[in-house]
Design a protein around this motif. Structure first.
Motif, PDB file in Angstrom:
ATOM      1  N   ASP A 115      23.730  28.034 -26.311  1.00 55.83           N
ATOM      2  CA  ASP A 115      24.412  27.547 -25.092  1.00 55.83           C
ATOM      3  C   ASP A 115      23.602  27.976 -23.867  1.00 55.83           C
ATOM      4  OD1 ASP A 115      27.688  26.665 -24.819  1.00 55.83           O
ATOM      5  OD2 ASP A 115      26.666  27.206 -22.966  1.00 55.83           O
TER       6      ASP A 115
ATOM      7  N   VAL B 115      28.158  17.003 -21.152  1.00 57.14           N
ATOM      8  CA  VAL B 115      28.680  17.056 -19.779  1.00 57.14           C
ATOM      9  C   VAL B 115      29.286  15.701 -19.436  1.00 57.14           C
ATOM     10  CG1 VAL B 115      27.032  18.812 -18.965  1.00 57.14           C
ATOM     11  CG2 VAL B 115      26.429  16.378 -18.841  1.00 57.14           C
TER      12      VAL B 115
ATOM     13  N   ASN C 288      26.744  19.459 -30.006  1.00 60.71           N
ATOM     14  CA  ASN C 288      28.007  19.446 -29.262  1.00 60.71           C
ATOM     15  C   ASN C 288      27.824  19.559 -27.748  1.00 60.71           C
ATOM     16  OD1 ASN C 288      31.075  20.208 -28.965  1.00 60.71           O
ATOM     17  ND2 ASN C 288      29.935  21.888 -28.022  1.00 60.71           N
TER      18      ASN C 288
ATOM     19  N   PRO D  36      36.102  12.652 -30.571  1.00 62.80           N
ATOM     20  CA  PRO D  36      37.379  13.283 -30.213  1.00 62.80           C
ATOM     21  C   PRO D  36      38.182  12.373 -29.278  1.00 62.80           C
ATOM     22  CG  PRO D  36      35.522  14.795 -29.854  1.00 62.80           C
ATOM     23  CD  PRO D  36      34.950  13.421 -30.054  1.00 62.80           C
ATOM     24  N   GLY D  37      39.513  12.522 -29.360  1.00 64.96           N
ATOM     25  CA  GLY D  37      40.397  11.722 -28.496  1.00 64.96           C
ATOM     26  C   GLY D  37      40.695  12.445 -27.201  1.00 64.96           C
TER      27      GLY D  37
ATOM     28  N   THR E 280      20.009  28.488 -24.736  1.00 60.93           N
ATOM     29  CA  THR E 280      19.228  27.259 -24.933  1.00 60.93           C
ATOM     30  C   THR E 280      19.724  26.184 -23.982  1.00 60.93           C
ATOM     31  OG1 THR E 280      19.301  27.731 -27.321  1.00 60.93           O
ATOM     32  CG2 THR E 280      18.493  25.555 -26.677  1.00 60.93           C
ATOM     33  N   ASN E 281      18.825  25.587 -23.227  1.00 59.04           N
ATOM     34  CA  ASN E 281      19.164  24.370 -22.496  1.00 59.04           C
ATOM     35  C   ASN E 281      18.621  23.213 -23.323  1.00 59.04           C
ATOM     36  OD1 ASN E 281      19.419  22.188 -20.836  1.00 59.04           O
ATOM     37  ND2 ASN E 281      18.815  23.271 -18.978  1.00 59.04           N
TER      38      ASN E 281
ATOM     39  N   TRP F 199      38.736  17.956 -19.221  1.00 55.56           N
ATOM     40  CA  TRP F 199      39.746  16.907 -19.046  1.00 55.56           C
ATOM     41  C   TRP F 199      40.568  17.132 -17.773  1.00 55.56           C
ATOM     42  CZ3 TRP F 199      43.401  13.580 -18.177  1.00 55.56           C
ATOM     43  CH2 TRP F 199      43.255  12.308 -18.719  1.00 55.56           C
TER      44      TRP F 199
ATOM     45  N   LYS G 149      27.950   8.219 -24.680  1.00 53.29           N
ATOM     46  CA  LYS G 149      28.596   8.493 -25.965  1.00 53.29           C
ATOM     47  C   LYS G 149      28.463   7.297 -26.917  1.00 53.29           C
ATOM     48  CE  LYS G 149      29.834  12.729 -25.206  1.00 53.29           C
ATOM     49  NZ  LYS G 149      29.219  13.826 -25.970  1.00 53.29           N
TER      50      LYS G 149
ATOM     51  N   LEU H 160      41.823  15.804 -25.442  1.00 55.72           N
ATOM     52  CA  LEU H 160      41.975  17.260 -25.605  1.00 55.72           C
ATOM     53  C   LEU H 160      42.099  17.883 -24.234  1.00 55.72           C
ATOM     54  CD1 LEU H 160      39.893  16.216 -27.996  1.00 55.72           C
ATOM     55  CD2 LEU H 160      39.675  18.647 -28.391  1.00 55.72           C
TER      56      LEU H 160
ATOM     57  N   THR I 266      31.932  27.618 -25.777  1.00 51.88           N
ATOM     58  CA  THR I 266      33.306  27.375 -25.303  1.00 51.88           C
ATOM     59  C   THR I 266      33.879  26.102 -25.947  1.00 51.88           C
ATOM     60  OG1 THR I 266      32.636  25.968 -23.443  1.00 51.88           O
ATOM     61  CG2 THR I 266      32.698  28.338 -23.021  1.00 51.88           C
ATOM     62  N   GLY I 267      35.141  25.866 -25.664  1.00 57.20           N
ATOM     63  CA  GLY I 267      35.784  24.581 -25.982  1.00 57.20           C
ATOM     64  C   GLY I 267      35.641  24.153 -27.431  1.00 57.20           C
ATOM     65  N   ILE I 268      35.275  22.895 -27.613  1.00 57.25           N
ATOM     66  CA  ILE I 268      35.186  22.306 -28.955  1.00 57.25           C
ATOM     67  C   ILE I 268      34.095  22.994 -29.779  1.00 57.25           C
ATOM     68  CG2 ILE I 268      34.556  20.190 -30.183  1.00 57.25           C
ATOM     69  CD1 ILE I 268      35.908  18.603 -27.899  1.00 57.25           C
TER      70      ILE I 268
ATOM     71  N   ALA J 245      30.400  12.598 -30.288  1.00 55.34           N
ATOM     72  CA  ALA J 245      30.485  11.409 -29.430  1.00 55.34           C
ATOM     73  C   ALA J 245      31.827  11.508 -28.703  1.00 55.34           C
ATOM     74  CB  ALA J 245      30.357  10.158 -30.269  1.00 55.34           C
TER      75      ALA J 245
HETATM   76  N1  NAD Z   1      37.301  17.649 -24.064  1.00 53.10           N
HETATM   77  C1  NAD Z   1      37.499  16.408 -24.484  1.00 53.10           C
HETATM   78  O1  NAD Z   1      38.586  15.861 -24.326  1.00 53.10           O
HETATM   79  C2  NAD Z   1      36.379  15.666 -25.192  1.00 53.10           C
HETATM   80  C3  NAD Z   1      36.670  14.400 -25.682  1.00 53.10           C
HETATM   81  C4  NAD Z   1      35.672  13.693 -26.318  1.00 53.10           C
HETATM   82  C5  NAD Z   1      34.410  14.251 -26.494  1.00 53.10           C
HETATM   83  N2  NAD Z   1      34.142  15.496 -26.016  1.00 53.10           N
HETATM   84  C6  NAD Z   1      32.777  16.022 -26.232  1.00 53.10           C
HETATM   85  O2  NAD Z   1      32.848  17.237 -26.962  1.00 53.10           O
HETATM   86  C7  NAD Z   1      31.784  18.096 -26.577  1.00 53.10           C
HETATM   87  C8  NAD Z   1      32.334  19.445 -26.116  1.00 53.10           C
HETATM   88  O3  NAD Z   1      33.218  19.228 -25.045  1.00 53.10           O
HETATM   89  P1  NAD Z   1      34.188  20.376 -24.446  1.00 53.10           P
HETATM   90  O4  NAD Z   1      35.390  19.717 -23.936  1.00 53.10           O
HETATM   91  O5  NAD Z   1      34.309  21.461 -25.433  1.00 53.10           O
HETATM   92  O6  NAD Z   1      33.329  20.808 -23.173  1.00 53.10           O
HETATM   93  P2  NAD Z   1      33.068  22.266 -22.554  1.00 53.10           P
HETATM   94  O7  NAD Z   1      32.572  21.989 -21.164  1.00 53.10           O
HETATM   95  O8  NAD Z   1      34.225  23.178 -22.762  1.00 53.10           O
HETATM   96  O9  NAD Z   1      31.862  22.808 -23.465  1.00 53.10           O
HETATM   97  C9  NAD Z   1      30.563  22.304 -23.372  1.00 53.10           C
HETATM   98  C10 NAD Z   1      29.600  23.435 -23.672  1.00 53.10           C
HETATM   99  O10 NAD Z   1      28.274  22.909 -23.555  1.00 53.10           O
HETATM  100  C11 NAD Z   1      27.497  23.825 -22.807  1.00 53.10           C
HETATM  101  N3  NAD Z   1      26.415  23.086 -22.160  1.00 53.10           N
HETATM  102  C12 NAD Z   1      26.486  22.230 -21.110  1.00 53.10           C
HETATM  103  N4  NAD Z   1      25.253  21.788 -20.798  1.00 53.10           N
HETATM  104  C13 NAD Z   1      24.393  22.348 -21.704  1.00 53.10           C
HETATM  105  C14 NAD Z   1      22.998  22.262 -21.909  1.00 53.10           C
HETATM  106  N5  NAD Z   1      22.226  21.523 -21.090  1.00 53.10           N
HETATM  107  N6  NAD Z   1      22.444  22.959 -22.926  1.00 53.10           N
HETATM  108  C15 NAD Z   1      23.217  23.723 -23.731  1.00 53.10           C
HETATM  109  N7  NAD Z   1      24.543  23.863 -23.581  1.00 53.10           N
HETATM  110  C16 NAD Z   1      25.122  23.178 -22.571  1.00 53.10           C
HETATM  111  C17 NAD Z   1      28.455  24.442 -21.810  1.00 53.10           C
HETATM  112  O11 NAD Z   1      27.974  25.682 -21.292  1.00 53.10           O
HETATM  113  C18 NAD Z   1      29.709  24.589 -22.635  1.00 53.10           C
HETATM  114  O12 NAD Z   1      29.750  25.837 -23.334  1.00 53.10           O
HETATM  115  C19 NAD Z   1      30.998  17.356 -25.495  1.00 53.10           C
HETATM  116  O13 NAD Z   1      29.901  16.676 -26.074  1.00 53.10           O
HETATM  117  C20 NAD Z   1      32.037  16.389 -24.954  1.00 53.10           C
HETATM  118  O14 NAD Z   1      31.437  15.266 -24.345  1.00 53.10           O
HETATM  119  C21 NAD Z   1      35.106  16.229 -25.363  1.00 53.10           C
END
Ligand code: NAD
Length: 266
Positions: A36, A92, A89, A187-188, A61-62, A195, A161, A190, A15-17, A143
């Protein structure tokens, strides 16, 4: 294409990034293992990636479990023959329920360090032997700008981070002799489910955001901090990831790149 014939493993890639990075790497020709804890979403993302015409598969994968990250690396090699790129990536913002608490608990610190820091170390340790034997590799750690400066709202997250930025430098020095690049992206702001929860926590705990809806907190923070005055997107992070994982960036290592519209100019 910048990544033809390359093989990438993306942790938290469902998901997400992580999803956006997988899609962007695939658009440049890379085969992708979507790793994931969320099996259904990982399968859907792998299908989306395969529809671009590259090879893709999902692997539950955890990253906290080093046996699981070893199995992840073994599966990538079994399916695709090697591993050229690791995207660390999975991340949490706290232990389950973190957004309902006004202060970080011991469990928030342990859980966040477990996934964000130890999880990245586990995944790297699992792929490094394969990269070393090929004398080629790109490791990219996610980070955050929160790692640039301690933030009172989520200290356990900021500190984790910051640790990732430091770990990126340490690993880059260790692996340069093996022709492996190690970099980070910060990332800034998002607008993601993560968020939305962060915004809710600000609205409850910080007087300047008191009573605002999460999206209004987000927009107020952008207006106050981002010179471009606009939010960043998962695709922005994917574009930066493509560059850092390509041979166009072969002489870049140990760096943390802010993709934040100018929020932090250091
Ligand atoms: N969203 C933001 O604004 C933002 C900003 C800066 C950094 N980040 C970083 O970017 C990365 C992705 O963030 P996102 O916003 O896409 O988050 P998200 O919650 O949408 O995605 C995180 C993914 O990691 C998976 N995940 C969580 N715990 C896990 C584990 N133990 N093992 C394997 N997979 C696991 C989740 O199932 C999910 O698919 C993270 O490291 C987050 O800290 C996000």
């Amino acid at each position: 294409m910048l990544l033809s014939e390359k093989v990438a493993v993306v942790t938290g890639g469902a998901t997400g990034i992580g999803r956006a990075i997988g899609l962007k790497l695939a658009e440049q020709g890379a085969s992708i293992l979507v790793s994931d804890i969320n099996e259904d979403a990982a399968g859907r993302t792998a299908d989306e990636i395969a529809a671009l015409g590259v090879q893709a598969a999902a692997q539950v994968t955890n990253v906290v479990d080093s046996g699981a990250t070893d199995a992840m690396a073994a599966r990538a090699v079994e399916l695709f023959g090697r591993i050229d790129i690791l995207i660390n990536n999975a991340g949490v913002a706290g232990a389950p329920g973190w957004y309902t608490r006004s202060r970080s608990t011991e469990e928030d610190w342990r859980f966040t360090y477990g996934v964000n820091v130890l999880g990245s170390v586990n995944a790297a340790n699992s792929v490094i032997p394969h990269m070393k034997s090929a004398r080629y590799g790109k490791i990219l750690n996610l980070a955050s700008i929160a790692g640039r400066e301690g933030r009172p709202s989520l200290p356990h997250y900021s500190a984790s981070k910051s640790a990732i930025i430091n770990y990126t430098q340490a690993l880059a020095g260790e692996l340069a002799g093996d022709n492996i690049n190690v970099n980070a992206i910060c990332p800034g702001l998002l607008w993601t489910p993560m968020w939305e929860q962060v915004g809710g926590r600000y609205a409850r705990n910080d007087p300047q955001y008191e009573g605002l809806a999460p999206r209004d907190v987000f927009e107020k923070m952008i207006a106050a901090n981002i010179p471009f005055g606009r939010e960043q997107t998962p695709e922005d992070i994917g574009d930066a990831a493509v560059f850092l994982c390509s041979d166009e960036a072969k002489n870049i290592t140990g760096q943390a790149l802010n993709v934040d519209g100018g929020f932090f100019m250091r």
